[in-house]
Design a protein around this motif. Structure first.
Motif, PDB file in Angstrom:
ATOM      1  N   HIS A 271       0.841  -1.204   0.000  1.00 29.82           N
ATOM      2  CA  HIS A 271       0.000   0.000   0.000  1.00 29.82           C
ATOM      3  C   HIS A 271       0.872   1.247   0.000  1.00 29.82           C
ATOM      4  O   HIS A 271       1.529   1.547   0.997  1.00 29.82           O
ATOM      5  CB  HIS A 271      -0.902  -0.037   1.246  1.00 29.82           C
ATOM      6  CG  HIS A 271      -1.878   1.100   1.330  1.00 29.82           C
ATOM      7  ND1 HIS A 271      -2.788   1.207   2.358  1.00 29.82           N
ATOM      8  CD2 HIS A 271      -2.104   2.174   0.540  1.00 29.82           C
ATOM      9  CE1 HIS A 271      -3.537   2.298   2.190  1.00 29.82           C
ATOM     10  NE2 HIS A 271      -3.127   2.897   1.098  1.00 29.82           N
ATOM     11  N   HIS A 303      -5.154   6.388  -5.332  1.00 25.69           N
ATOM     12  CA  HIS A 303      -6.589   6.572  -5.035  1.00 25.69           C
ATOM     13  C   HIS A 303      -7.438   6.561  -6.306  1.00 25.69           C
ATOM     14  O   HIS A 303      -7.021   7.054  -7.347  1.00 25.69           O
ATOM     15  CB  HIS A 303      -6.806   7.920  -4.320  1.00 25.69           C
ATOM     16  CG  HIS A 303      -6.268   7.953  -2.932  1.00 25.69           C
ATOM     17  ND1 HIS A 303      -6.830   7.239  -1.910  1.00 25.69           N
ATOM     18  CD2 HIS A 303      -5.224   8.627  -2.396  1.00 25.69           C
ATOM     19  CE1 HIS A 303      -6.145   7.479  -0.793  1.00 25.69           C
ATOM     20  NE2 HIS A 303      -5.164   8.306  -1.068  1.00 25.69           N
ATOM     21  N   GLU A 342      -6.119   1.845  -4.535  1.00 27.75           N
ATOM     22  CA  GLU A 342      -6.911   1.931  -3.313  1.00 27.75           C
ATOM     23  C   GLU A 342      -8.243   2.543  -3.727  1.00 27.75           C
ATOM     24  O   GLU A 342      -8.349   3.748  -3.938  1.00 27.75           O
ATOM     25  CB  GLU A 342      -6.214   2.792  -2.255  1.00 27.75           C
ATOM     26  CG  GLU A 342      -6.991   2.841  -0.937  1.00 27.75           C
ATOM     27  CD  GLU A 342      -6.331   3.740   0.130  1.00 27.75           C
ATOM     28  OE1 GLU A 342      -5.413   4.509  -0.218  1.00 27.75           O
ATOM     29  OE2 GLU A 342      -6.750   3.680   1.297  1.00 27.75           O
ATOM     30  N   THR A 396      -8.411  -1.472   3.770  1.00 25.31           N
ATOM     31  CA  THR A 396      -7.363  -0.653   4.404  1.00 25.31           C
ATOM     32  C   THR A 396      -7.930   0.192   5.538  1.00 25.31           C
ATOM     33  O   THR A 396      -9.109   0.532   5.550  1.00 25.31           O
ATOM     34  CB  THR A 396      -6.680   0.281   3.381  1.00 25.31           C
ATOM     35  OG1 THR A 396      -7.652   1.142   2.809  1.00 25.31           O
ATOM     36  CG2 THR A 396      -6.013  -0.524   2.296  1.00 25.31           C
ATOM     37  N   HIS A 397      -7.026   0.543   6.454  1.00 23.67           N
ATOM     38  CA  HIS A 397      -7.337   1.326   7.677  1.00 23.67           C
ATOM     39  C   HIS A 397      -8.810   1.215   8.076  1.00 23.67           C
ATOM     40  O   HIS A 397      -9.574   2.181   7.999  1.00 23.67           O
ATOM     41  CB  HIS A 397      -6.889   2.787   7.549  1.00 23.67           C
ATOM     42  CG  HIS A 397      -7.251   3.495   6.266  1.00 23.67           C
ATOM     43  ND1 HIS A 397      -8.532   3.924   6.010  1.00 23.67           N
ATOM     44  CD2 HIS A 397      -6.518   3.841   5.183  1.00 23.67           C
ATOM     45  CE1 HIS A 397      -8.556   4.513   4.829  1.00 23.67           C
ATOM     46  NE2 HIS A 397      -7.356   4.470   4.309  1.00 23.67           N
ATOM     47  N   ASP A 458       1.295   2.617   3.697  1.00 22.57           N
ATOM     48  CA  ASP A 458       0.384   3.651   3.172  1.00 22.57           C
ATOM     49  C   ASP A 458       1.160   4.941   2.951  1.00 22.57           C
ATOM     50  O   ASP A 458       0.706   6.041   3.279  1.00 22.57           O
ATOM     51  CB  ASP A 458      -0.790   3.884   4.136  1.00 22.57           C
ATOM     52  CG  ASP A 458      -1.890   4.750   3.516  1.00 22.57           C
ATOM     53  OD1 ASP A 458      -1.773   5.132   2.334  1.00 22.57           O
ATOM     54  OD2 ASP A 458      -2.857   5.049   4.230  1.00 22.57           O
TER      55      ASP A 458
HETATM   56 ZN   LIG Z   1      -6.623   5.416   2.504  1.00 24.31          ZN
END
Ligand SMILES: [Zn+2]
Ligand SMILES: [Zn+2]
Length: 506
Positions: A271, A303, A342, A396-397, A458
């Motif tokens: 990531h 993104h 992502e 993610t997160h 990230d």
């Molecule tokens: Zn993110």
């Protein structure tokens, strides 16, 4: 001065005290005179010192003080830190790093480390307290006080100093090397963990203090390393990240401590962002940094189109990005570059790229980035829709908190973890200092549910890749996570196989 109305001077002097002494005074447990007497007699500067002074009944024996004062200090201690401003882990690490380097460079310093919540990798750090054992403390304290980042010196004595660095308090201790182990152990805590060790010592007729392990005959055994102390108590070394005082001592006694994941177990980073979305660096800079970290593989995951990021990857850009990555694969054959993204989970649970585009990526990460707006049930519905999507490999997160400042989503995480297991979706431990998500406690619940994790950086800039991965590893360690729980400790073939298996509905 106080009685004559010079209170401004008093106030400003109080404000300059080492933080814990200031909180003690402001808790009304002691007068300034009593505080001064305690400090003069015992040299205490921190809550840990005060706790030790109370335990050993040192306060009542000070001239002019009594058991009543000691009782008031003891009662004030548990809430003393309730109002202490806490520094996020990333910032605390940044503040401590140059000072640690300074300490390590002084001849005679055996080693230098952080202690307290910083060493335990807590997401918010109360005190920044460093330790650098040396036989001769004077040159060490001198060197520490000469660090250019210091704005004010609050306290200096033979073996310790407390300074302000960018408005945060940093303390340095220079114990004699012979007792460095017990000092480091007592400063690192957590208080509950340390109390459990003291109880264990007591059960054997010993007393554990910062000064050493004292036997029933009164002979004190100095211990130069923490490992010595644990061994004397019949325990294996317990890593600082799991010294929460929950069940780690019990696990150590039963020989069932986890083999915690370490940075060296990480084979790749799945990531990160480039200039194709909101990253600062071009893909090639990220590739070079990942090669320098020794990774076998990496994934560029920018993104998707409608993400809230300042710049996004468009559907048109996907093919051009693929071409750029193809060229870089030829140039850098020693690392596998996965082309990923992502993708945002849209309000209705669909994904922000259509399936025919998502299918072109080697790996798809899915996430929510919204600050608020949806009730927990709706957020969960969106998460479940994303996890059921065969093209989504990693969530993610998951709590989407922001450190500091925003709490994570208030969801039924045990249910979320179960869905992750059922749908073969990997959950992320995100090492960006603003995420640290999943954090340790949630990561532990996730692996208990049987979920597979990914520990990622990230990262949005090449020079931070290693640092942010290290934060992710720290969070995972706090959650008792072992290499076997983490996909990116496995070879690339295993990563590709996991992605392919979910895509194929296997
Ligand atoms: Zn993110
Ligand atoms: Zn990201």
């Amino acid at each position: 001065m106080y009685e004559a109305g010079g209170w401004v001077l008093v106030e400003s002097t109080v404000a300059d005290l080492p933080a814990d002494l200031r909180w003690l005074y402001e808790s009304d447990a002691v007068t300034l005179e009593q505080l001064a007497a305690i400090h003069r007699a015992l040299g205490v500067t921190s809550a840990a010192d005060l706790a030790e002074a109370v335990r050993e009944h040192h306060i009542r024996s000070i001239d002019g003080l009594d058991a009543e004062v000691e009782r008031r200090v003891s009662e004030a201690l548990p809430s003393l830190r309730a109002h202490v401003p806490r520094v996020p882990l990333g910032r605390a690490t940044t503040l401590a790093a140059p000072m640690l380097e300074t300490l390590r460079a002084v001849p005679g310093v055996v080693w230098a480390e952080a202690t307290g919540s910083l060493r335990r990798g807590q997401d918010f750090v109360g005190d920044i307290e460093l330790i650098g054992p040396a036989a001769d403390p004077a040159p060490v304290i001198d060197a520490a006080l000469q660090s250019p980042q210091i704005s004010q010196v609050l306290h200096r004595s033979a073996r310790r100093a407390t300074v302000l660095v960018a408005r945060s308090q940093v303390s340095v201790r220079v114990p004699a090397p012979a007792i460095a182990g017990t000092v480091q152990l007592s400063l690192t805590g957590s208080p509950v963990h340390y109390a459990a060790l003291r109880a264990l010592a007591r059960a054997r007729g010993w007393t554990l203090t910062a000064a050493g392990l004292t036997g029933p005959d009164g002979a004190s055994q100095p211990m130069s390393t923490e490992a010595h102390v644990y061994r004397a108590l019949g325990l294996p070394f317990i890593p600082p990240e799991i010294r929460h005082g929950e069940d780690e001592v019990e696990a150590a006694l039963h020989g069932s401590l986890p083999r915690l994941i370490a940075a060296s177990d990480i084979r790749g980073d799945l990531h990160m962002h480039s200039t194709w979305s909101d990253g600062r660096d071009a893909i090639e800079a990220m590739v070079e940094a990942c090669r320098a970290l020794g990774y076998e593989y990496m994934a560029i995951t920018d993104h998707s189109e409608h993400s809230a990021a300042v710049r996004n990857l468009t559907a048109d850009g996907v093919q051009r990005q693929a071409d750029e990555i193809a060229a870089l694969r030829e140039k850098h054959a020693d690392i596998a570059i996965l082309h990923g993204c992502e993708v945002d989970i849209l309000p209705d649970g669909r994904l922000d790229f259509p399936d025919h585009i998502l299918a072109r990526f080697d790996i798809v990460l899915a996430s929510l980035h919204e600050r608020a707006g949806h009730a927990p049930e709706q957020l969960m519905t969106r998460y479940i829709a994303a996890m059921k999507h065969p093209l989504v490999s990693i969530l993610t997160h998951p709590t989407n908190r922001l450190v500091p400042g925003r709490r994570g989503y208030d969801l039924d995480y045990d249910y979320l973890f179960q869905v992750a297991v059922d749908t073969k979706t990997i959950l992320e431990v995100d090492g960006a200092p603003s995420h640290l998500d999943l954090d340790g406690p949630l990561a532990r619940r996730a692996i208990a549910a049987g979920a597979l994790l990914a520990v990622d950086s990230d990262c949005h800039r090449a020079d931070m890749l290693g640092r942010q991965m290290a934060f992710g590893v720290t969070m995972a360690r706090r959650g008792w996570v072992e290499p076997k729980h983490v996909i990116n400790t496995r070879p690339l073939d295993a990563v590709r196989a996991a992605i392919a298996a979910k895509r194929a509905g296997r």
